[in-house]
Write a protein that holds these residues in place. Structure first.
Motif, PDB file in Angstrom:
ATOM      1  N   PHE A   1       0.880  -1.239   0.003  1.00 39.50           N
ATOM      2  CA  PHE A   1       0.013   0.101  -0.164  1.00 39.50           C
ATOM      3  C   PHE A   1       0.654   1.332   0.079  1.00 39.50           C
ATOM      4  O   PHE A   1       0.243   2.346   0.265  1.00 39.50           O
ATOM      5  CB  PHE A   1      -0.941  -0.051   1.220  1.00 39.50           C
ATOM      6  CG  PHE A   1      -2.400   0.505   0.837  1.00 39.50           C
ATOM      7  CD1 PHE A   1      -3.346  -0.488   0.364  1.00 39.50           C
ATOM      8  CD2 PHE A   1      -2.680   1.863   1.190  1.00 39.50           C
ATOM      9  CE1 PHE A   1      -4.571   0.162  -0.007  1.00 39.50           C
ATOM     10  CE2 PHE A   1      -3.890   2.321   0.752  1.00 39.50           C
ATOM     11  CZ  PHE A   1      -4.905   1.495   0.120  1.00 39.50           C
ATOM     12  N   GLU A   2       2.235   1.081  -0.376  1.00 42.80           N
ATOM     13  CA  GLU A   2       3.056   2.098  -0.410  1.00 42.80           C
ATOM     14  C   GLU A   2       3.092   2.977  -2.006  1.00 42.80           C
ATOM     15  O   GLU A   2       3.221   3.851  -1.994  1.00 42.80           O
ATOM     16  CB  GLU A   2       4.387   1.963   0.286  1.00 42.80           C
ATOM     17  CG  GLU A   2       4.401   1.713   1.794  1.00 42.80           C
ATOM     18  CD  GLU A   2       5.644   1.400   2.285  1.00 42.80           C
ATOM     19  OE1 GLU A   2       6.759   1.531   1.281  1.00 42.80           O
ATOM     20  OE2 GLU A   2       6.010   1.322   3.382  1.00 42.80           O
ATOM     21  N   ASP A   3       3.333   1.882  -2.675  1.00 38.16           N
ATOM     22  CA  ASP A   3       3.507   2.139  -4.138  1.00 38.16           C
ATOM     23  C   ASP A   3       2.421   1.539  -5.040  1.00 38.16           C
ATOM     24  O   ASP A   3       2.521   2.055  -6.289  1.00 38.16           O
ATOM     25  CB  ASP A   3       4.960   2.088  -4.511  1.00 38.16           C
ATOM     26  CG  ASP A   3       5.301   0.470  -4.601  1.00 38.16           C
ATOM     27  OD1 ASP A   3       4.334  -0.134  -4.539  1.00 38.16           O
ATOM     28  OD2 ASP A   3       6.539   0.445  -4.313  1.00 38.16           O
ATOM     29  N   GLY A   4       1.920   0.523  -4.631  1.00 43.89           N
ATOM     30  CA  GLY A   4       0.652  -0.049  -5.461  1.00 43.89           C
ATOM     31  C   GLY A   4       1.342  -0.848  -6.504  1.00 43.89           C
ATOM     32  O   GLY A   4       0.439  -1.185  -7.333  1.00 43.89           O
ATOM     33  N   LYS A   5       2.731  -1.169  -6.562  1.00 45.59           N
ATOM     34  CA  LYS A   5       3.303  -1.899  -7.639  1.00 45.59           C
ATOM     35  C   LYS A   5       2.704  -3.463  -7.783  1.00 45.59           C
ATOM     36  O   LYS A   5       2.654  -4.108  -6.780  1.00 45.59           O
ATOM     37  CB  LYS A   5       4.794  -1.885  -7.460  1.00 45.59           C
ATOM     38  CG  LYS A   5       5.389  -2.873  -8.801  1.00 45.59           C
ATOM     39  CD  LYS A   5       6.869  -2.562  -8.528  1.00 45.59           C
ATOM     40  CE  LYS A   5       7.549  -3.712  -9.555  1.00 45.59           C
ATOM     41  NZ  LYS A   5       9.110  -3.623  -9.469  1.00 45.59           N
ATOM     42  N   LEU A   6       2.087  -3.827  -8.756  1.00 38.96           N
ATOM     43  CA  LEU A   6       1.403  -5.234  -8.892  1.00 38.96           C
ATOM     44  C   LEU A   6       2.466  -6.250  -9.286  1.00 38.96           C
ATOM     45  O   LEU A   6       3.474  -6.048 -10.038  1.00 38.96           O
ATOM     46  CB  LEU A   6       0.508  -5.097  -9.964  1.00 38.96           C
ATOM     47  CG  LEU A   6      -0.703  -4.250  -9.763  1.00 38.96           C
ATOM     48  CD1 LEU A   6      -1.660  -4.436 -11.088  1.00 38.96           C
ATOM     49  CD2 LEU A   6      -1.520  -4.323  -8.532  1.00 38.96           C
ATOM     50  N   MET A   7       2.516  -7.200  -8.290  1.00 40.14           N
ATOM     51  CA  MET A   7       3.453  -8.420  -8.561  1.00 40.14           C
ATOM     52  C   MET A   7       2.736  -9.680  -8.569  1.00 40.14           C
ATOM     53  O   MET A   7       1.665  -9.754  -7.755  1.00 40.14           O
ATOM     54  CB  MET A   7       4.343  -8.323  -7.513  1.00 40.14           C
ATOM     55  CG  MET A   7       5.411  -7.206  -7.384  1.00 40.14           C
ATOM     56  SD  MET A   7       6.800  -7.044  -6.240  1.00 40.14           S
ATOM     57  CE  MET A   7       5.519  -6.415  -4.616  1.00 40.14           C
ATOM     58  N   ASP A   8       3.285 -10.599  -9.301  1.00 47.79           N
ATOM     59  CA  ASP A   8       2.769 -12.159  -9.312  1.00 47.79           C
ATOM     60  C   ASP A   8       2.801 -12.507  -7.762  1.00 47.79           C
ATOM     61  O   ASP A   8       3.915 -12.187  -7.099  1.00 47.79           O
ATOM     62  CB  ASP A   8       3.581 -13.009  -9.980  1.00 47.79           C
ATOM     63  CG  ASP A   8       3.157 -12.632 -11.598  1.00 47.79           C
ATOM     64  OD1 ASP A   8       2.139 -12.109 -11.847  1.00 47.79           O
ATOM     65  OD2 ASP A   8       3.973 -13.056 -12.439  1.00 47.79           O
ATOM     66  N   PHE A   9       1.771 -13.230  -7.314  1.00 50.16           N
ATOM     67  CA  PHE A   9       1.843 -13.696  -5.752  1.00 50.16           C
ATOM     68  C   PHE A   9       2.824 -15.027  -6.011  1.00 50.16           C
ATOM     69  O   PHE A   9       2.204 -15.992  -6.131  1.00 50.16           O
ATOM     70  CB  PHE A   9       0.633 -14.003  -5.101  1.00 50.16           C
ATOM     71  CG  PHE A   9       0.492 -14.514  -4.065  1.00 50.16           C
ATOM     72  CD1 PHE A   9       1.332 -14.005  -2.787  1.00 50.16           C
ATOM     73  CD2 PHE A   9      -0.420 -15.467  -3.452  1.00 50.16           C
ATOM     74  CE1 PHE A   9       1.493 -14.408  -1.531  1.00 50.16           C
ATOM     75  CE2 PHE A   9      -0.353 -16.007  -2.187  1.00 50.16           C
ATOM     76  CZ  PHE A   9       0.442 -15.573  -1.278  1.00 50.16           C
ATOM     77  N   ASP A  10       4.109 -14.969  -5.827  1.00 50.91           N
ATOM     78  CA  ASP A  10       5.051 -16.173  -5.332  1.00 50.91           C
ATOM     79  C   ASP A  10       6.000 -15.950  -4.344  1.00 50.91           C
ATOM     80  O   ASP A  10       5.793 -14.902  -3.604  1.00 50.91           O
ATOM     81  CB  ASP A  10       5.808 -16.259  -6.814  1.00 50.91           C
ATOM     82  CG  ASP A  10       6.377 -14.927  -7.144  1.00 50.91           C
ATOM     83  OD1 ASP A  10       6.978 -14.126  -6.506  1.00 50.91           O
ATOM     84  OD2 ASP A  10       6.526 -14.760  -8.699  1.00 50.91           O
ATOM     85  N   LEU A  11       6.965 -16.968  -4.301  1.00 51.34           N
ATOM     86  CA  LEU A  11       7.960 -16.915  -3.256  1.00 51.34           C
ATOM     87  C   LEU A  11       8.691 -15.691  -3.269  1.00 51.34           C
ATOM     88  O   LEU A  11       8.840 -14.917  -2.312  1.00 51.34           O
ATOM     89  CB  LEU A  11       8.760 -17.764  -3.142  1.00 51.34           C
ATOM     90  CG  LEU A  11       9.378 -18.487  -2.047  1.00 51.34           C
ATOM     91  CD1 LEU A  11       8.789 -18.355  -0.744  1.00 51.34           C
ATOM     92  CD2 LEU A  11      10.290 -19.650  -2.246  1.00 51.34           C
ATOM     93  N   GLU A  12       9.103 -15.222  -4.512  1.00 50.55           N
ATOM     94  CA  GLU A  12      10.183 -14.029  -4.424  1.00 50.55           C
ATOM     95  C   GLU A  12       9.466 -12.633  -4.219  1.00 50.55           C
ATOM     96  O   GLU A  12       9.719 -12.117  -3.356  1.00 50.55           O
ATOM     97  CB  GLU A  12      10.367 -13.921  -5.811  1.00 50.55           C
ATOM     98  CG  GLU A  12      11.543 -12.509  -6.265  1.00 50.55           C
ATOM     99  CD  GLU A  12      11.931 -12.519  -7.866  1.00 50.55           C
ATOM    100  OE1 GLU A  12      12.440 -11.601  -8.195  1.00 50.55           O
ATOM    101  OE2 GLU A  12      11.617 -13.595  -8.426  1.00 50.55           O
ATOM    102  N   SER A  13       8.036 -12.588  -4.461  1.00 51.10           N
ATOM    103  CA  SER A  13       7.563 -11.307  -4.062  1.00 51.10           C
ATOM    104  C   SER A  13       6.983 -11.462  -2.429  1.00 51.10           C
ATOM    105  O   SER A  13       7.083 -10.279  -1.914  1.00 51.10           O
ATOM    106  CB  SER A  13       6.325 -11.153  -4.843  1.00 51.10           C
ATOM    107  OG  SER A  13       5.169 -12.151  -4.767  1.00 51.10           O
TER     108      SER A  13
END
Length: 248
Positions: free
Chosen positions: A190-202
């Motif tokens: 909720f700081e920058d709203g950057k969308l990422m795949d929900f995986d181990l890395e993210s």
């Protein structure tokens, strides 16, 4: 002496004003709970989401009634959205540039020209979306799925020299553009709203700010980490609650 007293009074007044302003800012922020309702409207960018300050329905130019339950669906049937800004000046924006909208206090985010409900809100948010992928390959070919068509004009070895190609108008194999819809999971902070795949890395990246929780997560075996990704996202939100400006 007189000037010194005036100076001290001015400093005191200025400090008091800052404290009052800080107190006002604190009073305007509330801890997010499942009962929290975001303001209804469209978000041009993620900062408007953070500030709970969308473009309200009353400033959007549309023929759809504001009370229509399908207001946003009808609004986004157009490629462009028209609205009045804070100065009362008419503006327009491409639908594809809109971050999302809020309906009945719930956030929806845009992906591939469709809008998905953000079902889990906190310092880290989670949602699922239907993602369309495209695949263009040859079918019925004895050379196998996805291989080139030897009858294609582009692969005929003599076409460059101007010889007649008996297969240029017909091919027993056909090329088809396939589309496939997959349900994928996404996260964003909720700081920058950057969308990422929900995986181990993210997951590792998002919880890294909580050093204790991050170290606990990193000590787990890899398979265990994959199984507990969402659990640790929830733990992070509990330990790092989200505060949002209240509705005015």
């Amino acid at each position: 002496m007189k000037y010194r007293i005036l100076f001290l009074l001015a400093i005191s007044f200025f400090s008091g004003s800052l404290i009052a302003q800080e107190g006002k800012q604190i009073r305007e922020m509330v801890k997010f709970t499942p009962d929290f309702k975001f303001k209804d409207g469209i978000y041009l960018n993620f900062d408007q989401v953070r500030q709970n300050d969308p473009i309200p329905k009353s400033k959007i130019l549309t023929s759809t009634d504001y009370n229509d339950k399908d207001f946003f669906r009808n609004l986004f049937e157009s490629d462009k959205i028209y609205f009045y800004d804070e100065m009362g000046i008419r503006q327009e924006i491409e639908k594809s540039s809109v971050w999302g909208y809020s309906r009945n206090g719930v956030i929806y985010v845009q992906m591939q020209n469709n809008f998905s409900r953000v079902t889990f809100v906190g310092s880290i948010c989670h949602f699922v979306a239907d993602i369309v992928t495209y695949d263009s390959r040859y079918y019925n070919s004895p050379y196998g799925y996805g291989f080139y068509d030897p009858y294609s004009y582009y692969y005929y070895p003599y076409s460059y020299y101007g010889y007649y190609n008996p297969y240029s108008y017909y091919s027993p194999y056909y090329r088809n553009n396939m589309t496939r819809s997959d349900v994928k999971q996404f996260v964003f902070n909720f700081e920058d709203g950057k969308l990422m795949d929900f995986d181990l890395e993210s997951t590792e990246l998002l919880i890294m700010k909580d050093e204790q929780l991050y170290e606990e997560f990193m000590r787990l075996p890899r398979k265990k980490k994959k199984d507990l990704m969402f659990v640790y996202i929830r733990k992070y939100n509990e330990r790092n609650p989200l505060y949002i400006p209240v509705n005015q």
